[in-house]
Design a protein around this motif. Structure first.
Motif, PDB file in Angstrom:
ATOM      1  N   ALA A  26      28.917 -13.922 -54.239  1.00  0.00           N
ATOM      2  CA  ALA A  26      29.628 -13.251 -53.146  1.00  0.00           C
ATOM      3  C   ALA A  26      29.959 -14.208 -52.008  1.00  0.00           C
ATOM      4  N   GLY A  27      29.498 -15.454 -52.119  1.00  0.00           N
ATOM      5  CA  GLY A  27      29.814 -16.447 -51.095  1.00  0.00           C
ATOM      6  C   GLY A  27      28.908 -16.415 -49.885  1.00  0.00           C
ATOM      7  N   LYS A  28      27.745 -15.810 -49.992  1.00  0.00           N
ATOM      8  CA  LYS A  28      26.829 -15.725 -48.850  1.00  0.00           C
ATOM      9  C   LYS A  28      26.145 -17.050 -48.557  1.00  0.00           C
ATOM     10  N   TYR A  29      26.140 -17.933 -49.527  1.00  0.00           N
ATOM     11  CA  TYR A  29      25.554 -19.258 -49.298  1.00  0.00           C
ATOM     12  C   TYR A  29      26.697 -20.256 -49.221  1.00  0.00           C
ATOM     13  N   PRO A  30      26.739 -21.050 -48.159  1.00  0.00           N
ATOM     14  CA  PRO A  30      27.830 -22.026 -48.056  1.00  0.00           C
ATOM     15  C   PRO A  30      27.690 -23.097 -49.146  1.00  0.00           C
ATOM     16  N   THR A  31      28.821 -23.512 -49.639  1.00  0.00           N
ATOM     17  CA  THR A  31      28.836 -24.572 -50.619  1.00  0.00           C
ATOM     18  C   THR A  31      28.621 -25.900 -49.915  1.00  0.00           C
ATOM     19  N   PRO A  32      27.650 -26.690 -50.364  1.00  0.00           N
ATOM     20  CA  PRO A  32      27.420 -27.979 -49.702  1.00  0.00           C
ATOM     21  C   PRO A  32      28.634 -28.872 -49.840  1.00  0.00           C
ATOM     22  N   LYS A  33      28.923 -29.610 -48.771  1.00  0.00           N
ATOM     23  CA  LYS A  33      30.028 -30.529 -48.807  1.00  0.00           C
ATOM     24  C   LYS A  33      29.618 -31.808 -49.520  1.00  0.00           C
ATOM     25  N   LYS A  34      30.546 -32.334 -50.269  1.00  0.00           N
ATOM     26  CA  LYS A  34      30.283 -33.599 -50.966  1.00  0.00           C
ATOM     27  C   LYS A  34      30.386 -34.733 -49.971  1.00  0.00           C
TER      28      LYS A  34
END
Length: 125
Positions: A113-121
């Motif tokens: 659901a997108g509740k956790y931000p995707t870590p940036k590379k």
């Protein structure tokens, strides 16, 4: 019949001679029988025979109860919290799952659901 010359380790020859003596056969006869048995086991027909031998091998087992139910339960035991059918399997076999499984399922759903931000590379410079 064709004669062959084969080199074998001394220990194998001793074992072969002992086996031949126990069976009352010649060394050559024991070797012929071994080759015939090996050949029978390695032919495609022999492979198909193993299927028929194994088919229904558990049909007389009574400790499993209903074989289909046993198989379904075995498959359900490998269901993981991120599997699409988790809720259905958990409802059918609740004793196979615990609170940690449910917690992991919720984390999975939250991630979807997108509740956790995707870590940036990290950028390469």
């Amino acid at each position: 019949m064709t004669r062959i010359l084969a080199d074998l380790p001394d220990d194998d020859i001793k074992w072969l001679d002992q086996l031949a003596a126990e069976q009352g056969k010649s060394r050559a006869q024991v070797l012929r029988e071994a080759v015939a048995e090996y050949r029978a086991e390695t032919t495609p027909a022999a492979a198909k025979e193993w299927l028929s031998v194994g088919f229904g091998a558990w049909k007389e087992r009574t400790d499993l109860g209903d074989a289909v139910e046993w198989q379904r339960r075995e498959r359900a035991a490998s269901t993981r919290p991120w599997d699409d059918d988790y809720e259905e399997v958990r409802a059918e076999f609740p004793d196979l799952f615990d609170e940690e499984d449910d917690r992991q399922r919720q984390i999975h759903l939250d991630m979807l659901a997108g509740k956790y931000p995707t870590p940036k590379k990290p950028s390469r410079k």
